[in-house]
Scaffold this active site. Structure first.
Site, PDB file in Angstrom:
ATOM      1  N   ARG A 212      -9.935  15.073  41.310  1.00 60.15           N
ATOM      2  CA  ARG A 212      -9.173  13.693  40.571  1.00 60.15           C
ATOM      3  C   ARG A 212      -8.033  14.264  39.624  1.00 60.15           C
ATOM      4  O   ARG A 212      -7.174  13.509  39.605  1.00 60.15           O
ATOM      5  CB  ARG A 212     -10.269  13.288  39.551  1.00 60.15           C
ATOM      6  CG  ARG A 212      -9.666  12.127  38.673  1.00 60.15           C
ATOM      7  CD  ARG A 212     -10.584  11.027  38.176  1.00 60.15           C
ATOM      8  NE  ARG A 212     -12.008  11.425  37.785  1.00 60.15           N
ATOM      9  CZ  ARG A 212     -12.295  12.133  36.664  1.00 60.15           C
ATOM     10  NH1 ARG A 212     -11.411  12.610  35.896  1.00 60.15           N
ATOM     11  NH2 ARG A 212     -13.592  12.668  36.543  1.00 60.15           N
TER      12      ARG A 212
ATOM     13  N   TYR B 249       7.824  -8.132  44.456  1.00 63.95           N
ATOM     14  CA  TYR B 249       6.841  -8.388  45.411  1.00 63.95           C
ATOM     15  C   TYR B 249       5.674  -9.378  44.477  1.00 63.95           C
ATOM     16  O   TYR B 249       5.387  -9.046  43.506  1.00 63.95           O
ATOM     17  CB  TYR B 249       6.238  -7.064  45.527  1.00 63.95           C
ATOM     18  CG  TYR B 249       4.751  -7.058  46.298  1.00 63.95           C
ATOM     19  CD1 TYR B 249       4.707  -7.759  47.309  1.00 63.95           C
ATOM     20  CD2 TYR B 249       3.783  -6.272  45.587  1.00 63.95           C
ATOM     21  CE1 TYR B 249       3.297  -7.920  47.830  1.00 63.95           C
ATOM     22  CE2 TYR B 249       2.528  -6.383  46.055  1.00 63.95           C
ATOM     23  CZ  TYR B 249       2.415  -7.051  47.264  1.00 63.95           C
ATOM     24  OH  TYR B 249       0.902  -7.262  47.744  1.00 63.95           O
TER      25      TYR B 249
ATOM     26  N   ASP C 104      11.485   0.001  41.424  1.00 62.79           N
ATOM     27  CA  ASP C 104      10.811  -0.014  42.663  1.00 62.79           C
ATOM     28  C   ASP C 104      11.784   0.054  43.940  1.00 62.79           C
ATOM     29  O   ASP C 104      12.510  -0.575  44.315  1.00 62.79           O
ATOM     30  CB  ASP C 104      10.160  -1.313  42.931  1.00 62.79           C
ATOM     31  CG  ASP C 104       9.018  -1.394  44.104  1.00 62.79           C
ATOM     32  OD1 ASP C 104       9.098  -0.639  44.961  1.00 62.79           O
ATOM     33  OD2 ASP C 104       7.826  -2.109  43.905  1.00 62.79           O
TER      34      ASP C 104
ATOM     35  N   LYS D 131       4.479   2.008  52.912  1.00 66.35           N
ATOM     36  CA  LYS D 131       5.672   1.063  53.642  1.00 66.35           C
ATOM     37  C   LYS D 131       6.346   2.457  54.445  1.00 66.35           C
ATOM     38  O   LYS D 131       5.788   2.936  55.361  1.00 66.35           O
ATOM     39  CB  LYS D 131       6.357   0.384  52.799  1.00 66.35           C
ATOM     40  CG  LYS D 131       5.757  -0.550  52.015  1.00 66.35           C
ATOM     41  CD  LYS D 131       4.910  -1.452  52.591  1.00 66.35           C
ATOM     42  CE  LYS D 131       4.221  -2.395  51.352  1.00 66.35           C
ATOM     43  NZ  LYS D 131       2.797  -3.100  52.038  1.00 66.35           N
TER      44      LYS D 131
HETATM   45  N1  PLP Z   1       6.259  -2.879  45.607  1.00 66.90           N
HETATM   46  C1  PLP Z   1       6.783  -3.507  46.728  1.00 66.90           C
HETATM   47  C2  PLP Z   1       8.278  -3.969  46.727  1.00 66.90           C
HETATM   48  C3  PLP Z   1       5.809  -3.953  47.909  1.00 66.90           C
HETATM   49  O1  PLP Z   1       6.703  -4.537  48.709  1.00 66.90           O
HETATM   50  C4  PLP Z   1       4.486  -3.837  47.959  1.00 66.90           C
HETATM   51  C5  PLP Z   1       3.703  -4.467  48.839  1.00 66.90           C
HETATM   52  O2  PLP Z   1       4.074  -5.095  49.801  1.00 66.90           O
HETATM   53  C6  PLP Z   1       4.027  -3.247  46.677  1.00 66.90           C
HETATM   54  C7  PLP Z   1       4.948  -2.717  45.630  1.00 66.90           C
HETATM   55  C8  PLP Z   1       2.645  -2.859  46.618  1.00 66.90           C
HETATM   56  O3  PLP Z   1       2.211  -1.795  47.384  1.00 66.90           O
HETATM   57  P1  PLP Z   1       0.670  -1.617  47.904  1.00 66.90           P
HETATM   58  O4  PLP Z   1       0.801  -2.772  49.193  1.00 66.90           O
HETATM   59  O5  PLP Z   1       0.691  -0.228  48.703  1.00 66.90           O
HETATM   60  O6  PLP Z   1      -0.181  -1.712  46.922  1.00 66.90           O
END
Ligand code: PLP
Length: 390
Positions: free
Chosen positions: A50, A102, A177, A202
């Site tokens: 962990r 998102y 992000d 992604k």
């Molecule tokens: N940030 C963005 C821009 C995203 O498009 C996504 C998911 O589509 C996330 C964060 C969240 O990621 P996760 O699906 O791996 O939890």
């Protein structure tokens, strides 16, 4: 020797790697929960997975190196990463966040972080062209600016350097992000951001087979807090998943280049199609963020948002695709088409969704690395069949 990003995706700048692990070219998966101690009060450097695991450490070093950070944290999903970040804040704190984000991030802020006493002020960072436009939103409780650039799904672009100047002037954190461009095309820390977040699910993973999330920083105070938090809350990425993401990253550069090349061709094809009202791709010179992206990024990525003539047409397209898959997520080798209204942004209040420009006829495309002619043939078939039903 300073390595270029393509090489860093494959070889970590760490010579010890060649000597250790029996010379394994593919970094080993340390599938262990705990580690035996050589003696009382002694440690191999690893005590419990962990806290630390060699495979996770290798991945964290790799992602930190790609983003030019001092450290990174590999978590079980992008949302686990953003949730952990929220632990940096206390009840009463305020964050100024992008209006278009998102949907899962909006859901977290509005339903979980708000319950914990954190307040959010929404703004359109893409419209901030000078410091004054944002300074009137900053209060004594404001602790951070949180932005996606480009945003999911409306592809809004914000000026990271400008936001970082505002953040520094007011002692705020700038959190970016960077999921849509990946470190291959954009490095927000170099432009003054304090923290970068990724859904590693992604482009970093790249194969639609693993969930992962990352936080990267270049500040030792934040690094310390996050090491404590990851140890305490326990959402670190499992060793096998770390290995899958490490493997995915090896081809990041070639995947990003190929996906972008395909995206340009498809965006142009869509723009010329009479059934399409609007194509939002920052690679087009008419995109309002194009000039800023030229300045702050090395590419435009492979995400396209487009609006078709009607909701009926949008739904019909989703039903007819087959080579292109109708699925949530993005950034993988497969081309995926998504309907934000009922998928990625289903939990965003309708009023906000509409204000952000997401309509019932909005589709989001994550262009993969297939042969582009095959993708365009598929679009031609789907659009002509859908048109017959109009
Ligand atoms: N940030 C963005 C821009 C995203 O498009 C996504 C998911 O589509 C996330 C964060 C969240 O990621 P996760 O699906 O791996 O939890």
């Amino acid at each position: 020797m300073a390595l270029s990003i393509e090489t860093k995706c494959i070889h970590l700048e760490d010579e010890d790697n060649c000597k250790n692990h029996y010379g394994a070219v593919s970094f080993p998966i340390y599938q262990t929960a705990t580690y035996a101690h050589p003696g009382a009060g002694k440690s191999t450097g690893f005590d419990y997975s962990r806290l630390q695991n060699p495979t996770r450490e290798q991945l964290e070093k790799t992602v930190a190196s790609l983003e030019n950070g001092i450290d990174s944290f590999a978590l079980s999903s992008g949302m686990a990463a953003i949730s952990l970040l929220m632990e940096l804040f206390s009840p009463g704190d305020n964050l100024i966040v992008d209006s278009d984000l998102y949907g899962g991030s909006i859901r977290l802020f509005d339903n979980v972080s708000a319950k914990n006493g954190i307040a959010f002020t929404r703004t359109e960072f893409c419209k901030v062209s000078d410091e004054n436009k944002i300074e009137n939103l900053i209060t004594k409780n404001t602790k951070a600016l949180y932005v996606e650039t480009p945003t999911n799904p409306m592809m809004n672009v914000s000026d990271i350097l400008l936001l970082s100047k505002i953040a520094k002037k007011h002692g705020l954190l700038l959190i970016v992000d960077n999921t849509f461009l990946s470190p291959y095309f954009q490095n927000p820390l170099d432009l003054g951001a304090d923290i970068v977040v990724h859904s590693g699910t992604k482009y970093l993973g790249g194969h639609n087979d693993t969930l992962a999330g990352f936080i990267v920083t270049n500040r030792t105070d934040i690094q310390e807090k996050l090491r404590f938090l990851i140890k305490t809350t326990g959402a670190g990425l499992a060793p096998f998943d770390c290995w899958l993401i490490l493997r995915g990253i090896k081809t990041l550069a070639v995947r990003m280049e190929r996906a972008q090349e395909n995206a340009f061709k498809i965006a142009k094809w869509l723009k010329e199609n009479p059934l399409v009202d609007r194509v939002i791709y920052p690679g087009f010179s008419e995109h309002p963020g194009h000039k800023i992206m030229r300045k702050q990024a090395r590419g435009f990525g492979a995400m396209i948002t487009f609006q078709v003539k009607s909701q009926k047409l949008a739904l019909s397209i989703l039903e007819k695709v087959s080579l292109i898959r109708y699925a949530e997520s993005l950034g993988g080798v497969e081309t995926l088409i998504t309907y934000p209204t009922t998928q990625t942004h289903a939990d965003v209040p309708e009023e906000l969704r509409i204000k952000n420009g997401i309509t019932n006829a909005t589709l989001r495309l994550s262009v993969g690395i297939e042969n582009c002619e095959d993708l365009i043939k598929e679009f031609k078939r789907v659009f002509s069949q859908a048109q017959k039903e109009e």
